[in-house]
Design an enzyme around this catalytic site. Structure first.
Site, mmCIF file in Angstrom:
data_model
loop_
_atom_site.group_PDB
_atom_site.id
_atom_site.type_symbol
_atom_site.label_atom_id
_atom_site.label_comp_id
_atom_site.label_asym_id
_atom_site.label_seq_id
_atom_site.Cartn_x
_atom_site.Cartn_y
_atom_site.Cartn_z
ATOM 1 N N LYS A 39 20.304 17.068 -47.051
ATOM 2 C CA LYS A 39 18.855 17.379 -46.740
ATOM 3 C C LYS A 39 18.601 17.305 -45.235
ATOM 4 O O LYS A 39 19.003 16.665 -44.529
ATOM 5 C CB LYS A 39 17.942 16.321 -47.481
ATOM 6 C CG LYS A 39 17.514 16.470 -48.923
ATOM 7 C CD LYS A 39 16.256 15.277 -49.168
ATOM 8 C CE LYS A 39 15.711 15.750 -50.394
ATOM 9 N NZ LYS A 39 14.650 14.630 -50.684
ATOM 10 N N HIS A 93 1.330 9.288 -51.524
ATOM 11 C CA HIS A 93 1.905 8.286 -51.380
ATOM 12 C C HIS A 93 1.153 6.876 -51.378
ATOM 13 O O HIS A 93 1.607 5.782 -51.925
ATOM 14 C CB HIS A 93 3.157 8.426 -50.314
ATOM 15 C CG HIS A 93 4.270 9.383 -50.325
ATOM 16 N ND1 HIS A 93 4.480 10.276 -49.535
ATOM 17 C CD2 HIS A 93 5.110 9.473 -51.235
ATOM 18 C CE1 HIS A 93 5.429 11.027 -49.715
ATOM 19 N NE2 HIS A 93 5.924 10.871 -50.829
ATOM 20 N N SER A 131 4.649 16.226 -49.577
ATOM 21 C CA SER A 131 5.124 16.505 -48.277
ATOM 22 C C SER A 131 5.546 17.706 -47.795
ATOM 23 O O SER A 131 5.588 18.290 -46.663
ATOM 24 C CB SER A 131 6.386 15.419 -48.215
ATOM 25 O OG SER A 131 6.098 14.103 -48.010
ATOM 26 N N ARG A 178 3.060 13.112 -60.579
ATOM 27 C CA ARG A 178 1.827 14.213 -60.270
ATOM 28 C C ARG A 178 1.873 15.088 -61.500
ATOM 29 O O ARG A 178 0.413 15.459 -61.645
ATOM 30 C CB ARG A 178 2.369 15.081 -59.136
ATOM 31 C CG ARG A 178 2.316 14.184 -57.670
ATOM 32 C CD ARG A 178 2.830 15.129 -56.498
ATOM 33 N NE ARG A 178 4.034 14.926 -56.518
ATOM 34 C CZ ARG A 178 5.088 15.420 -55.652
ATOM 35 N NH1 ARG A 178 4.502 15.590 -54.640
ATOM 36 N NH2 ARG A 178 6.164 15.306 -55.639
HETATM 37 P P1 ADP Z 1 11.589 12.553 -52.693
HETATM 38 O O1 ADP Z 1 12.482 12.954 -51.514
HETATM 39 O O2 ADP Z 1 12.664 11.330 -53.149
HETATM 40 O O3 ADP Z 1 11.012 13.378 -53.801
HETATM 41 P P2 ADP Z 1 9.187 12.033 -51.553
HETATM 42 O O4 ADP Z 1 8.726 11.416 -50.379
HETATM 43 O O5 ADP Z 1 8.699 13.456 -51.607
HETATM 44 O O6 ADP Z 1 10.577 11.673 -52.018
HETATM 45 O O7 ADP Z 1 8.579 11.209 -53.056
HETATM 46 C C1 ADP Z 1 8.401 9.787 -53.154
HETATM 47 C C2 ADP Z 1 7.789 9.427 -54.371
HETATM 48 O O8 ADP Z 1 6.406 9.596 -54.270
HETATM 49 C C3 ADP Z 1 8.202 10.129 -55.722
HETATM 50 O O9 ADP Z 1 7.932 9.113 -56.760
HETATM 51 C C4 ADP Z 1 7.167 11.273 -55.808
HETATM 52 O O10 ADP Z 1 6.913 11.470 -57.309
HETATM 53 C C5 ADP Z 1 5.941 10.261 -55.248
HETATM 54 N N1 ADP Z 1 4.807 11.435 -54.737
HETATM 55 C C6 ADP Z 1 4.990 12.255 -53.731
HETATM 56 N N2 ADP Z 1 3.945 12.816 -53.673
HETATM 57 C C7 ADP Z 1 3.140 12.401 -54.333
HETATM 58 C C8 ADP Z 1 1.344 12.343 -54.473
HETATM 59 N N3 ADP Z 1 0.871 13.291 -53.932
HETATM 60 N N4 ADP Z 1 0.854 11.568 -55.465
HETATM 61 C C9 ADP Z 1 1.797 10.755 -56.061
HETATM 62 N N5 ADP Z 1 2.958 10.338 -55.849
HETATM 63 C C10 ADP Z 1 3.841 11.258 -55.230
#
Ligand code: ADP
Length: 152
Positions: free
Chosen positions: A42, A18, A129, A91
Site C-alpha cells: 500500500k 474512527h 479515509s 459502515r
Molecule cells: P484499513 O486500511 O484496515 O481499511 P482504515 O483505517 O480504513 O483501515 O479502517 C480501520 C477500521 O476503521 C476498519 O474497521 C473500518 O471499517 C473502520 N472505519 C473506517 N472508517 C469508518 C467510519 N466512517 N465509521 C466507522 N468505522 C470506520
C-alpha cells in the site's frame, strides 16, 4: 484478566468515523491499542509518524488508549501483544462482507482471538479515509471529516 482490544487500520488519516468507534469502545475494554499498520503493497498519503501523532493527540486525555505501529499479519501482531479482541468498525454491507471474510480467516489462524464489530453511527457512516484524501488532494474542506488534531 484485563480486556485488551487491538484496533488495527491505516488511519490515513484518522477520521471522525474512527473516533466514533474508538470512543464507543472505551467503556467496553480496559485498554485499547490503536495499531497503525504498514503494508508494503500500500502507499500512504501521510507518513506513519504523522498518522500516529494525530491519533495520540486526539486521545491524549484517555489513559486507556495507546497507539502503536506494526507490519505484517494483524493476527500475529495481536498474539505478540497479548490482546484477546480485535476491534473493527462496520459502515455498510460492503464493509460487512469484507470484514466477515477477514474475521473468519483470522479465527482459523487464532481461534481465541475474538473480532468485535461496532456499527458506525449513521452520521459518520459515509466518511472514509479515502474520501478525506480525495478532498484534501483537491484543496477541499477535509477538516469537516477529521478530528481537529489532523493538521497536515
Ligand atoms: P484499513 O486500511 O484496515 O481499511 P482504515 O483505517 O480504513 O483501515 O479502517 C480501520 C477500521 O476503521 C476498519 O474497521 C473500518 O471499517 C473502520 N472505519 C473506517 N472508517 C469508518 C467510519 N466512517 N465509521 C466507522 N468505522 C470506520
Amino acid at each position: 484478566m484485563s480486556r485488551i482490544a487491538l484496533f488495527p487500520g491505516s488511519f490515513d488519516p484518522i477520521t471522525l468515523g474512527h473516533v466514533d468507534i474508538i470512543e464507543r469502545a472505551v467503556p467496553l475494554f480496559d485498554e485499547i491499542k490503536i495499531a497503525v499498520g504498514t503494508n508494503s503493497a500500500k502507499s500512504y498519503l501521510f507518513p506513519q509518524e504523522q498518522r500516529v501523532q494525530w491519533i495520540e493527540q486526539t486521545f491524549a486525555h484517555e489513559p486507556k488508549i495507546s497507539v502503536i505501529t506494526y507490519e505484517g499479519l494483524t493476527v500475529d501482531f495481536a498474539k505478540d501483544q497479548g490482546v484477546q479482541f480485535l476491534l473493527r468498525g462496520l459502515r455498510n454491507p460492503a464493509d460487512f462482507e469484507f470484514e466477515k471474510a477477514i474475521a473468519q480467516a483470522n479465527r482459523e489462524m487464532i481461534p481465541d482471538l475474538e473480532t468485535v464489530f461496532l456499527l458506525t453511527s449513521a452520521r459518520y457512516a459515509y466518511i472514509s479515509s479515502s474520501i478525506v484524501r480525495e478532498v484534501y488532494n483537491h484543496g477541499g474542506d477535509f477538516q469537516k471529516f477529521v478530528p481537529a488534531t489532523v493538521q497536515p
